[in-house]
Design a protein around this motif. Structure first.
Motif, PDB file in Angstrom:
ATOM      1  N   UNK A   1       0.871  -1.179   0.000  1.00  0.00           N
ATOM      2  CA  UNK A   1       0.000   0.000   0.000  1.00  0.00           C
ATOM      3  C   UNK A   1       0.903   1.222   0.000  1.00  0.00           C
ATOM      4  N   UNK A   2       0.680   2.120  -0.960  1.00  0.00           N
ATOM      5  CA  UNK A   2       1.542   3.279  -1.115  1.00  0.00           C
ATOM      6  C   UNK A   2       1.107   4.415  -0.182  1.00  0.00           C
ATOM      7  N   UNK A   3       2.047   5.304   0.118  1.00  0.00           N
ATOM      8  CA  UNK A   3       1.735   6.448   0.973  1.00  0.00           C
ATOM      9  C   UNK A   3       0.668   7.316   0.317  1.00  0.00           C
ATOM     10  N   UNK A   4      -0.285   7.738   1.133  1.00  0.00           N
ATOM     11  CA  UNK A   4      -1.353   8.605   0.647  1.00  0.00           C
ATOM     12  C   UNK A   4      -2.526   7.870   0.033  1.00  0.00           C
ATOM     13  N   UNK A   5      -2.476   6.550  -0.066  1.00  0.00           N
ATOM     14  CA  UNK A   5      -3.593   5.793  -0.626  1.00  0.00           C
ATOM     15  C   UNK A   5      -4.727   5.675   0.390  1.00  0.00           C
ATOM     16  N   UNK A   6      -5.956   5.512  -0.124  1.00  0.00           N
ATOM     17  CA  UNK A   6      -7.095   5.135   0.707  1.00  0.00           C
ATOM     18  C   UNK A   6      -7.634   3.824   0.154  1.00  0.00           C
TER      19      UNK A   6
END
Length: 279
Positions: free
Chosen positions: A26-31
């Motif tokens: 899961x990448x940074x800033x993802x929801x």
């Protein structure tokens, strides 16, 4: 940059395989929404990410913000410090009912202040200001001095989110945050989580039963079944036929609104034929 990286994670409870060789980035800033029928492994996965559960021995790893929180069935030595960057919102709210709402929100500071201050409940004016700002951020500044036990379910969940904001975490994990709320409160909570993700670039992972909320608020969905990832992609691709294919009989738990049965139209009853009267 990667916020959460999971490799080969497995977990069993007795004969039940809760997680089965799960790998996920899961990448940074993802929801991201986690969906699945009851017992699919959503809550177990969230508990592993924040270090509340430990995977089975082997080659499994869970990394958060580039640092290992557990590896091969062992917690990392710095796992407790790493939890400061992980805010967790549970279905049960986990507020102290006898304390004021503001006091509950201030508890988000505990991982960042000396133990003696936390024990005495001594917080600085700046920390209290930040707590009031967090309550305003989630739309309930007026309840700061109420006992937490007097709040509605939706208000308690907002207070729990405010507590994570005070924590200043870079990752927010929400485990069934709307499961016990009415539809209006559920929408409000999801709107708050989406705004926090969008405006403050906090990585959000939300486990949900209600697929319509995943499609509306989370660009990406990861679907679990029997502890395995069976779908990982855009939430817009989730359809009822896909859910039926993935979950079979259990798809009723995850049904989308368009599949709800429509009320049957009342049948028009033909009027009786009039028979002319004979003189």
């Amino acid at each position: 940059m990667t916020a959460i990286s999971i490799r080969n994670l497995s977990k069993s409870f007795g004969k039940k395989r809760a997680l089965d060789n799960v790998s996920l980035d899961i990448q940074r800033g993802e929801m991201v929404a986690l969906i699945g029928a009851s017992g699919s492994g959503k809550s177990t996965l969230i508990r592993h990410i924040c270090g509340l559960e430990i995977g089975q021995a082997g080659q499994s790893t869970v990394e958060v913000l580039g640092s290992s929180i557990q590896h091969g069935g062992r917690l990392a030595t710095k796992a407790r410090d790493m939890r400061r960057n992980i805010g967790v919102v549970f279905q049960q709210f986990n507020l102290v009912g006898r304390l004021s709402v503001l006091s509950n929100v201030l508890l988000g500071n505990l991982g960042r202040i000396p133990v003696w201050r936390g024990t005495l409940g001594w917080f600085t004016a700046e920390e209290k200001k930040a707590a009031r700002a967090a309550l305003a951020r989630v739309g309930i500044p007026e309840v700061a001095w109420q006992r937490a036990s007097t709040l509605s379910g939706g208000q308690q969940q907002r207070a729990a989110i405010a507590r994570t904001l005070v924590q200043r975490s870079n990752i927010l994990l929400a485990d069934e945050p709307i499961a016990s709320l009415d539809p209006s409160s559920a929408r409000r909570i999801m709107e708050i989580l989406a705004a926090v993700n969008r405006e403050e670039n906090i990585t959000c992972v939300v486990s949900l039963h209600q697929v319509e909320y995943a499609r509306r608020y989370c660009p990406r969905t990861v679907a679990l079944r029997d502890g395995r990832i069976v779908f990982d992609g855009p939430s817009s691709e989730l359809t009822n036929p896909m859910l039926v294919e993935l979950y079979g009989a259990n798809s009723e738990e995850l049904i989308l609104p368009e599949a709800l049965p429509q009320p049957a139209k009342p049948k028009r009853v033909a009027e009786p034929e009039r028979v002319p009267a004979f003189a």
